[in-house]
Design an enzyme around this catalytic site. Structure first.
Site, PDB file in Angstrom:
ATOM      1  N   LYS A   3       0.840  -1.197   0.000  1.00 41.17           N
ATOM      2  CA  LYS A   3       0.000   0.000   0.000  1.00 41.17           C
ATOM      3  C   LYS A   3       0.881   1.255   0.000  1.00 41.17           C
ATOM      4  O   LYS A   3       1.940   1.289   0.621  1.00 41.17           O
ATOM      5  CB  LYS A   3      -0.924   0.008   1.227  1.00 41.17           C
ATOM      6  CG  LYS A   3      -1.930  -1.162   1.259  1.00 41.17           C
ATOM      7  CD  LYS A   3      -3.201  -0.874   0.483  1.00 41.17           C
ATOM      8  CE  LYS A   3      -4.025  -2.088   0.137  1.00 41.17           C
ATOM      9  NZ  LYS A   3      -5.003  -2.452   1.161  1.00 41.17           N
TER      10      LYS A   3
ATOM     11  N   ARG B 162      -3.636  -9.965   5.147  1.00 40.73           N
ATOM     12  CA  ARG B 162      -3.880 -10.158   3.706  1.00 40.73           C
ATOM     13  C   ARG B 162      -2.636  -9.661   2.970  1.00 40.73           C
ATOM     14  O   ARG B 162      -2.302  -8.478   3.034  1.00 40.73           O
ATOM     15  CB  ARG B 162      -5.121  -9.370   3.290  1.00 40.73           C
ATOM     16  CG  ARG B 162      -5.495  -9.558   1.820  1.00 40.73           C
ATOM     17  CD  ARG B 162      -6.756  -8.774   1.467  1.00 40.73           C
ATOM     18  NE  ARG B 162      -7.118  -8.948   0.067  1.00 40.73           N
ATOM     19  CZ  ARG B 162      -6.646  -8.222  -0.935  1.00 40.73           C
ATOM     20  NH1 ARG B 162      -5.767  -7.252  -0.697  1.00 40.73           N
ATOM     21  NH2 ARG B 162      -7.028  -8.467  -2.176  1.00 40.73           N
TER      22      ARG B 162
END
Length: 297
Positions: free
Chosen positions: A244, A278
């Protein structure tokens, strides 16, 4: 201490145990999955335009190979995503998602019967298709916002539902909002949505605070520090920070060049009770979970 007081204690500890049952296990199609050891969810993108896999795993053969690799490296859940939700990705209809998935779910299930499959979609129709193909978990990035049939469908399938915090529409998904108090805002959202889900009969809810979706870098760093406060300890937490931009942009690095920083943050969220990570890079996350477990004993 009076006897009366003691019995009161026993009652309260029993009700606490009941409250926190969700914590210990989730029911996936009648199979109880124990969360006392944190689980790794490996990402399997079926998107030709996925930003980090570059569509390498598009074909069934390579999807099966990638699944095998992630399972060998320590993933227990495989998250199948037919649609990319990165900024400026193409928008697919439910029908297009279903076409893209094809027989992938049943192929993976046949090849690896022990695997848990979560389906990353915000369409009830795709969930119904996936349920018939054998998925175990619903992973809806939209919190039921983008399809008003989603919560009812989740209740009908009786599958665990991953509730993610996100802006209210597909168009605003990545609009950066500066929250007065990010953790408070996310908890208000969780509180409202979990009540709605529980009232509809969804039994197993997993919370995902939605890293990478419309939040500032500062807010996301605050979220990392305060992971333990999400959901008031009532539901298992899933954390998805892999590749991210709030991690790599401030460092001036690329998405593929932040493993060390990512694992430090993974350890930090595990120490605060996160149950599912995740990730794209399963082997590295597995080392972190093992390190966490060895320190915990």
């Amino acid at each position: 201490m009076s006897h009366h007081h003691l019995s009161g204690l026993q009652v309260s500890s029993l009700s606490d145990t009941l409250n926190f049952q969700t914590f210990n296990s989730i029911n996936c199609n009648g199979r109880l999955v124990d969360l006392s050891v944190p689980k790794i969810m490996g990402i399997l993108n079926l998107t030709p335009d996925s930003f980090s896999d570059g569509g390498k795993f598009n074909t069934e053969k390579s999807a099966l190979e990638q699944t095998h690799k992630m399972l060998t490296e320590g993933a227990e859940i495989i998250d199948i995503g037919p649609q990319s939700t990165r900024p400026h990705a193409e928008f697919l209809s439910a029908e297009e998602e279903i076409n893209r998935i094809g027989s992938m779910i049943s192929l993976i299930k046949r090849e690896f019967p022990e695997v848990l499959i979560s389906l990353d979609t915000f369409y009830a129709e795709t969930v119904r298709f996936g349920f018939n193909e054998g998925i175990d978990i619903i992973n809806d990035i939209s919190g039921g916002h983008y399809d008003d049939k989603m919560f009812d469908t989740a209740a009908e399938t009786k599958l665990p539902y991953i509730l993610m915090h996100v802006n209210p529409s597909y168009e605003t998904m990545h609009d950066k909002i500066k929250f007065a108090d990010i953790v408070l805002s996310i908890n208000q959202y969780f509180s409202e949505k979990t009540n709605e889900l529980l009232n509809k009969g969804v039994k197993d809810i997993i919370l995902d605070p939605g890293f990478g979706f419309g939040k500032t870098v500062e807010d996301q760093m605050k979220m990392i520090d305060e992971v333990k406060y999400f959901g008031f300890g009532k539901f298992p937490l899933l954390i998805g920070i892999s590749r991210k931009s709030f991690i790599y942009k401030p460092l001036g690095k690329s998405a593929l060049d932040i493993n060390e920083e990512t694992q430090k943050l993974h350890l930090k969220v595990l120490q605060q009770g996160a149950k599912i990570l995740r990730v794209h890079d399963v082997a590295e996350a597995k080392k972190t979970v093992d390190l966490f477990m060895s320190k915990r004993v």
